[in-house]
Design a protein around this motif. Sequence first.
Motif, PDB file in Angstrom:
ATOM      1  N   ASP A 127       0.832  -1.207   0.000  1.00 52.17           N
ATOM      2  CA  ASP A 127       0.000   0.000   0.000  1.00 52.17           C
ATOM      3  C   ASP A 127       0.866   1.256   0.000  1.00 52.17           C
ATOM      4  O   ASP A 127       0.593   2.215  -0.725  1.00 52.17           O
ATOM      5  CB  ASP A 127      -0.929  -0.006   1.219  1.00 52.17           C
ATOM      6  N   ASP A 128       1.911   1.236   0.826  1.00 56.70           N
ATOM      7  CA  ASP A 128       2.805   2.392   0.911  1.00 56.70           C
ATOM      8  C   ASP A 128       3.538   2.625  -0.417  1.00 56.70           C
ATOM      9  O   ASP A 128       3.662   3.766  -0.880  1.00 56.70           O
ATOM     10  CB  ASP A 128       3.821   2.205   2.033  1.00 56.70           C
ATOM     11  N   LYS A 171       1.209   3.975  -3.075  1.00 51.69           N
ATOM     12  CA  LYS A 171       0.906   5.381  -2.816  1.00 51.69           C
ATOM     13  C   LYS A 171       2.032   6.280  -3.308  1.00 51.69           C
ATOM     14  O   LYS A 171       1.800   7.319  -3.929  1.00 51.69           O
ATOM     15  CB  LYS A 171       0.671   5.596  -1.316  1.00 51.69           C
ATOM     16  N   LYS A 172       3.272   5.866  -3.045  1.00 54.63           N
ATOM     17  CA  LYS A 172       4.421   6.653  -3.489  1.00 54.63           C
ATOM     18  C   LYS A 172       4.513   6.683  -5.013  1.00 54.63           C
ATOM     19  O   LYS A 172       4.905   7.693  -5.601  1.00 54.63           O
ATOM     20  CB  LYS A 172       5.707   6.082  -2.890  1.00 54.63           C
ATOM     21  N   HIS A 176       2.192   6.862  -7.051  1.00 51.58           N
ATOM     22  CA  HIS A 176       1.208   7.781  -7.604  1.00 51.58           C
ATOM     23  C   HIS A 176       1.614   9.245  -7.410  1.00 51.58           C
ATOM     24  O   HIS A 176       0.950  10.148  -7.917  1.00 51.58           O
ATOM     25  CB  HIS A 176      -0.163   7.546  -6.964  1.00 51.58           C
ATOM     26  N   ASP A 177       2.708   9.456  -6.688  1.00 52.46           N
ATOM     27  CA  ASP A 177       3.219  10.803  -6.454  1.00 52.46           C
ATOM     28  C   ASP A 177       4.260  11.126  -7.515  1.00 52.46           C
ATOM     29  O   ASP A 177       5.329  10.512  -7.554  1.00 52.46           O
ATOM     30  CB  ASP A 177       3.822  10.910  -5.056  1.00 52.46           C
TER      31      ASP A 177
END
Length: 273
Positions: free
Chosen positions: A6-7, A10-11, A13-14
Amino acid sequence: MQRTRDDLEKKLHDSNTTPMFFPLEFLKAITCDFSTESVLGEGGFGVVYKGVLRSGKVIAVKKLFEIRLKEDTFQNEVRYLMGIKHQKIVQFLGYCAESSWEAIEQPSGSGKFIFGELPKRLLCFEYVCNKSLDNHISDESSGLEWNMRYEIIKGICNGLHFLHEECHMVHLDLKPENILMDSTMIPKIADFGLSRIFGEQQTRIVTDNRAGTCGYMAPEYLIRGVVSNKADIFSLGVILIEIITGDRDYPYFHHDRSQRDATTFQQFTEKVR
């Protein structure tokens, strides 16, 4: 693993995130354990897989061949790519460097096994959906409009200028297969496994194996090991000929072919003035 995935997603997508380390298990999960259905392509150093995140976002995962893996080549590529960010350079997202101990059968065929440490080395990049430039240039560039050819040439020059002037880097394997095209036909330079960083030094002589692709290697590099920005400029010249005429071997064919290609070049220059 759940929280880690998950982490990591998320990264990813940045758009401002810096390149990072990816665990092998994460890359297995997003490529369906490197399944044949996930293969995007294969080159001389590895296979590229499609990695799909839960959100549907796609990244490219390049798994290097273990038998051809050179640790210094891998480390060089990672080190060089960490500091590069440019719209005409394929975006580097991260890497994986892990090893596993596996039982390997001895080549004698005796049925005996030995334990060996096998390195797993992978590189992750943005997914560029429109394949590489070589798929778009043949038979007079597959009918591409002159203005499109001009924009492709200008984009390659833009990226190469950034590598030379801002990164002090020589690519050394510039060819259509290493230029990826996005959905709007914007070129992105890729594959930095053979690249060299010079710093303030302008020219260098290399005595080790001079790897590259025949037809795109500058004579002074191929014969004498002279490495400078001019090596990439030679490769660029060959690529320009291919984009304009659809054939790398211009003008060393018959007179009628050479005359036709000369006319094609004149038409091109008139169109983009």
